[in-house]
Scaffold this motif. Structure first.
Motif, mmCIF file in Angstrom:
data_model
loop_
_atom_site.group_PDB
_atom_site.id
_atom_site.type_symbol
_atom_site.label_atom_id
_atom_site.label_comp_id
_atom_site.label_asym_id
_atom_site.label_seq_id
_atom_site.Cartn_x
_atom_site.Cartn_y
_atom_site.Cartn_z
ATOM 1 N N ASN A 419 -2.349 62.921 -53.759
ATOM 2 C CA ASN A 419 -1.404 62.152 -54.579
ATOM 3 C C ASN A 419 -1.945 61.857 -55.969
ATOM 4 O O ASN A 419 -1.489 60.913 -56.632
ATOM 5 C CB ASN A 419 -1.027 60.862 -53.851
ATOM 6 C CG ASN A 419 -0.037 61.091 -52.727
ATOM 7 O OD1 ASN A 419 1.179 61.050 -52.926
ATOM 8 N ND2 ASN A 419 -0.555 61.363 -51.543
ATOM 9 N N GLY A 420 -2.892 62.679 -56.393
ATOM 10 C CA GLY A 420 -3.364 62.603 -57.765
ATOM 11 C C GLY A 420 -4.331 61.491 -58.078
ATOM 12 O O GLY A 420 -4.651 61.215 -59.233
ATOM 13 N N ILE A 421 -4.803 60.785 -57.039
ATOM 14 C CA ILE A 421 -5.794 59.727 -57.264
ATOM 15 C C ILE A 421 -7.151 60.300 -56.873
ATOM 16 O O ILE A 421 -7.585 60.210 -55.722
ATOM 17 C CB ILE A 421 -5.445 58.468 -56.426
ATOM 18 C CG1 ILE A 421 -4.030 57.998 -56.748
ATOM 19 C CG2 ILE A 421 -6.454 57.355 -56.710
ATOM 20 C CD1 ILE A 421 -3.548 56.842 -55.882
ATOM 21 N N ARG A 422 -7.799 60.915 -57.843
ATOM 22 C CA ARG A 422 -9.093 61.559 -57.581
ATOM 23 C C ARG A 422 -10.187 60.498 -57.585
ATOM 24 O O ARG A 422 -10.915 60.322 -58.559
ATOM 25 C CB ARG A 422 -9.367 62.614 -58.649
ATOM 26 C CG ARG A 422 -8.330 63.726 -58.709
ATOM 27 C CD ARG A 422 -8.355 64.570 -57.423
ATOM 28 N NE ARG A 422 -7.307 65.563 -57.386
ATOM 29 C CZ ARG A 422 -7.375 66.760 -57.979
ATOM 30 N NH1 ARG A 422 -8.443 67.095 -58.660
ATOM 31 N NH2 ARG A 422 -6.361 67.615 -57.884
ATOM 32 N N ILE A 423 -10.274 59.803 -56.486
ATOM 33 C CA ILE A 423 -11.112 58.618 -56.384
ATOM 34 C C ILE A 423 -12.600 58.920 -56.542
ATOM 35 O O ILE A 423 -13.357 58.143 -57.120
ATOM 36 C CB ILE A 423 -10.830 57.899 -55.048
ATOM 37 C CG1 ILE A 423 -11.476 56.514 -55.050
ATOM 38 C CG2 ILE A 423 -11.277 58.707 -53.859
ATOM 39 C CD1 ILE A 423 -11.032 55.636 -53.921
#
Length: 429
Positions: A419-423
């Motif tokens: 979901n595009g949250i490259r933590i």
């Protein structure tokens, strides 16, 4: 001029963050040290059977703690942190949450009474369950969510240490032989209730909060805000609290004693990570509300810090499990060594899942996905428990817990990446 004002507020934020971290570190130090003082004494005085009975009762009563909390420790904390400068709004939130929690407390007491007197396993030790229920009363009264939202963790520290000191001192005074096991839940409940009453008093007096009859809309709003977290917490309980409960249903108090003693040691170690989680949640909530980019960068720093620290802790437990059990539990609990080795890496695994889930998914408003992952994990855990416990008892439930927690951490990381949250990279795409 604007730059100076911004720097002043940033400085105040950092100061508050450090103060809260210090307060919660003191609390977790007490949470870590005091149980390690009482646990060796209790397990030796009570033995595996009575210690197991008390642990089983606490696991049963914990369901009512979860029910009465209703996710407010996260949802109400977030709302208080956002509106902390609006006394009227904070009073409305405070009043709504307390009304709901008191209603849930009454319902919990009725449900517990029905269960206790409907089944022989519970009925024969009915007094233990009623004395243990005092913990629920104390938790309902103690507004942890309020102090967290106001970022005034020193109050949580002060009151919680009072409760634990009451418990610790009284255990050594009143519990001298196996027959004194009945005093353990009584003493525990008195400590919780005392802290709860003081907590309410401080919230009303020091923060100038006043009670106002909430509107139906305000109550519905709080119920709605806490719903997904409540469902998630129930799901978590199915593979945390329920493990001791299921083990007790399929085996006996002695086996429960072996498992719960080792589990308490693991939880004491996990408690070392508690100050970080409790301190940064309201801070990250506010930070993400202002800038998601800054929020994700801050979260990445937390991952590096928590990940490295918790891995060292977990590895140490695994290597020295035999020595740890001998020192803290004694020779009667040799079976707990196997449990401790299996659960050794939970501080590392749960430390990461806390950051991926609570600190990231919830603050970025991915509540539904967060709930779904935990529900899936709970189903996996329950299925494994019903298969492994009859075959391998305390060893089986230990593997069920380890597998479930690993699934949660990996699933949350995959979801965030997709979901595009490259933590792990500290960026959004």
């Amino acid at each position: 001029m604007v730059t100076k004002i911004r720097q002043k507020f940033q400085s105040e934020d950092r100061k508050r963050l450090l103060e809260n971290f210090f307060s919660l570190s003191v609390l977790q130090g007490a949470n870590y040290i005091l149980p390690l003082i009482t646990l060796p004494y209790l397990v030796r005085v009570l033995g595996p059977e009575k210690f197991g009975l008390i642990a089983f009762a606490q696991s049963f009563i914990q369901y009512f703690n979860i029910f009465t909390d209703y996710g407010f420790n996260l949802s109400a904390t977030r709302e208080i942190s956002i509106y902390r400068d609006n006394k009227e709004k904070v009073s409305e939130i405070f009043s709504s949450v307390m009304i709901i929690k008191l209603a849930l407390l009454i319902l919990s007491f009725i449900i517990m009474s029905v269960v206790v007197f409907s089944f022989e396993k519970f009925r024969k030790d009915w007094l233990i369950y009623y004395l243990t229920f005092g913990m629920v009363i104390g938790q309902v009264l103690f507004p942890v969510w309020f102090f967290q939202g106001m970022e005034r963790m020193k109050y949580i520290t002060f009151l919680s240490i009072i409760a634990k000191l009451i418990f610790t001192v009284c255990i050594f005074v009143f519990v001298r032989r196996v027959s004194d096991y009945i005093y353990v839940p009584l003493i525990n409940s008195i400590g919780f209730i005392a802290a709860g009453i003081l907590g309410i008093g401080i919230a009303l007096k020091d923060f100038k909060i006043y009670f106002k009859m909430p509107t139906l809309f305000a109550i519905k709003h709080q119920l709605k805000e806490g719903w997904y977290i409540f469902i998630s917490t129930i799901a978590i309980s199915l593979y945390t609290v329920s493990n001791t409960f299921i083990l007790g249903l399929f085996t006996n108090n002695t086996i429960v004693g072996y498992y719960s003693a080792a589990e308490k040691l693991i939880k004491a170690v996990q408690g070392l990570l508690g100050p970080i989680s409790q301190t940064i949640y309201p801070y990250i909530s506010k930070l993400v509300n202002e800038s998601k980019e800054k929020g994700i960068k801050f979260i990445r720093k937390v991952i590096l810090m928590v990940g490295s620290f918790s891995f060292v802790l977990s590895l140490s437990i695994c290597v020295f499990a035999n020595i740890i059990v001998n020192i803290f539990l004694g020779s009667k609990f040799y079976e707990s060594v196997h449990v401790l080795r299996i659960l050794a890496f939970l501080p590392f695994i749960i430390g990461l899942s806390n950051i991926f889930g609570i600190q990231t998914m919830l603050t970025f408003n991915h509540k539904k996905a967060f709930s779904n992952i935990l529900i899936a994990a709970s189903i996996i855990n329950i299925a494994l428990a019903f298969v492994l416990v009859p075959l391998y008892k305390h060893i089986g439930i230990s593997f069920a817990v380890l597998i479930s927690e690993t699934f949660v951490t990996i699933s949350m990381l995959i979801y965030l990446q997709r979901n595009g949250i490259r933590i792990l990279e500290g960026k959004l795409v």
